[in-house]
Design a protein around this motif. Structure first.
Motif, PDB file in Angstrom:
ATOM      1  N   LEU B   4       0.818  -1.209   0.000  1.00  0.00           N
ATOM      2  CA  LEU B   4       0.000   0.000   0.000  1.00  0.00           C
ATOM      3  C   LEU B   4       0.848   1.254   0.000  1.00  0.00           C
ATOM      4  CD1 LEU B   4      -2.931  -0.735   2.500  1.00  0.00           C
ATOM      5  CD2 LEU B   4      -2.963  -0.814   0.006  1.00  0.00           C
ATOM      6  N   LEU B 101      -7.065   4.830  -3.929  1.00  0.00           N
ATOM      7  CA  LEU B 101      -6.405   5.797  -3.038  1.00  0.00           C
ATOM      8  C   LEU B 101      -6.770   7.216  -3.476  1.00  0.00           C
ATOM      9  CD1 LEU B 101      -4.322   6.068  -0.681  1.00  0.00           C
ATOM     10  CD2 LEU B 101      -2.595   6.443  -2.435  1.00  0.00           C
ATOM     11  N   ARG B 104      -3.430  11.038   0.923  1.00  0.00           N
ATOM     12  CA  ARG B 104      -2.553  10.485   1.960  1.00  0.00           C
ATOM     13  C   ARG B 104      -1.979  11.595   2.802  1.00  0.00           C
ATOM     14  NH1 ARG B 104       1.902   6.619  -0.379  1.00  0.00           N
ATOM     15  NH2 ARG B 104       2.462   6.521   1.813  1.00  0.00           N
ATOM     16  N   LEU B 109      -3.398   6.510   4.829  1.00  0.00           N
ATOM     17  CA  LEU B 109      -3.822   6.417   3.432  1.00  0.00           C
ATOM     18  C   LEU B 109      -5.339   6.401   3.385  1.00  0.00           C
ATOM     19  CD1 LEU B 109      -1.436   3.560   2.223  1.00  0.00           C
ATOM     20  CD2 LEU B 109      -1.043   6.029   2.173  1.00  0.00           C
ATOM     21  N   PHE B 111      -8.771   5.873   1.256  1.00  0.00           N
ATOM     22  CA  PHE B 111      -9.318   5.209   0.073  1.00  0.00           C
ATOM     23  C   PHE B 111     -10.817   5.446  -0.029  1.00  0.00           C
ATOM     24  CE2 PHE B 111      -5.625   2.823   1.397  1.00  0.00           C
ATOM     25  CZ  PHE B 111      -4.993   2.485   0.218  1.00  0.00           C
ATOM     26  N   SER B 129      -9.674   4.607   5.987  1.00  0.00           N
ATOM     27  CA  SER B 129      -8.383   5.246   6.295  1.00  0.00           C
ATOM     28  C   SER B 129      -7.485   4.175   6.891  1.00  0.00           C
ATOM     29  CB  SER B 129      -8.563   6.385   7.303  1.00  0.00           C
ATOM     30  OG  SER B 129      -9.470   7.332   6.785  1.00  0.00           O
TER      31      SER B 129
END
Lengths: 149, 134
Positions: B4, B101, B104, B109, B111, B129
């Motif tokens: 990721l 995604l 960030r 991260l 999504f 998250s």
């Protein structure tokens, strides 16, 4: 009126995150990663415990809000969230309780809809929050009228 | 399998297509979650509630959707996961789990995630998250 319940909480209930319950839940959502289902694999990982699927806390006992009884059918689950301060693992002992976070009504074509928000809390034995999860339940006009509130 | 950490904005997580929904999936979930609302398992009860047939538990679908991140679960954990239920899932529906995604912030991260039916209708839309271990 449901508005009167806003801010009300249940008493804390102690829940133990049991391996059997987690494995059964993980399989029921199709989980195949060994961190969730293979104890030996998980023991040798950096977390050294079986992980718990993010949505598993819906199965825990949060006690009851005094005076509040909802029908078991006819409710619509509108929204759901999970918020973690750390991952939940098998073996955790969690003090759980529930709060009526909010209630509001809005007009829709089908009549007045009620939107009831619950927050479910999970704390560790030191009283630190592990998670706080929210659920929005939609009560249709029919369901609302059946309630005596 | 990439990790990721190496994803860029707009990169997708490997999607997962589920087998057609069958009654046993829902019976198992009812047992595992202790949610025995009969509209998820018994035709007559679903029909009584005005539905054309039994519908999947929203939480069954949401539970499945979290599996998008399972192959990365040693990189961090799901810190926040929130969805809206935007459609009903019936028997034999074919669901696809998708994530992309969108943002960030250091080790977090973010999504966009969804579950789409065979006709493209989204039945769940939300956000995950994912917190990477430092």
């Amino acid at each position: 009126m449901l508005y009167e319940f806003i801010g009300n909480r249940s008493s804390k209930v102690t829940n133990v995150i049991e391996k059997g319950a987690v494995l059964k839940f993980a399989k029921a959502i199709g989980e195949t990663h060994p961190m969730y289902i293979d104890e030996n694999y998980a023991k040798n990982s950096s977390i050294s415990n079986l992980l718990v699927p993010a949505t598993f806390p819906v199965t825990l006992d949060y006690g009851t809000i005094p005076g509040l009884t909802l029908p078991s059918v006819g409710l619509i689950h509108g929204e759901q969230s999970f918020h973690y301060h750390r991952p939940l693992v098998v073996g955790d002992v969690v003090e759980c309780y529930r709060e009526v976070k909010d209630y509001m009504e809005k007009e829709a074509k089908s009549g007045t809809l009620g939107m009831l928000t619950f927050t479910d809390y999970g704390e560790d034995e030191q009283g630190e929050l592990i998670f706080e999860n929210e659920r929005v339940i939609i009560l249709t006009e029919t369901v609302r009228k059946e309630l005596s509130y | 399998m990439s990790n990721l950490k190496s994803l860029s904005i707009n990169d997708v997580v490997e999607p997962i297509e589920l087998e057609p929904v069958n009654r046993l999936d829902l019976i198992k979930y009812a047992g595992a979650s202790d949610d025995y609302n009969p509209i998820h398992t018994i035709d007559r009860e679903a029909e009584k509630a005005g539905l054309p047939g039994i519908i999947a538990h929203g939480m069954w679908t949401m539970g499945n959707l979290s599996r998008l991140f399972s192959q990365h679960i040693e990189e961090g954990y799901i810190e926040d996961y929130r969805v809206r239920f935007t459609g009903m899932v019936f028997l034999d529906d074919v669901l696809t789990l998708q994530g992309k995604l969108v943002d960030r912030e250091d080790s977090l991260l973010i999504f966009d995630v969804n579950v789409a039916k065979q006709d493209g209708q989204k039945v769940i839309q939300g956000q995950v998250s994912f917190r990477l271990w430092e």
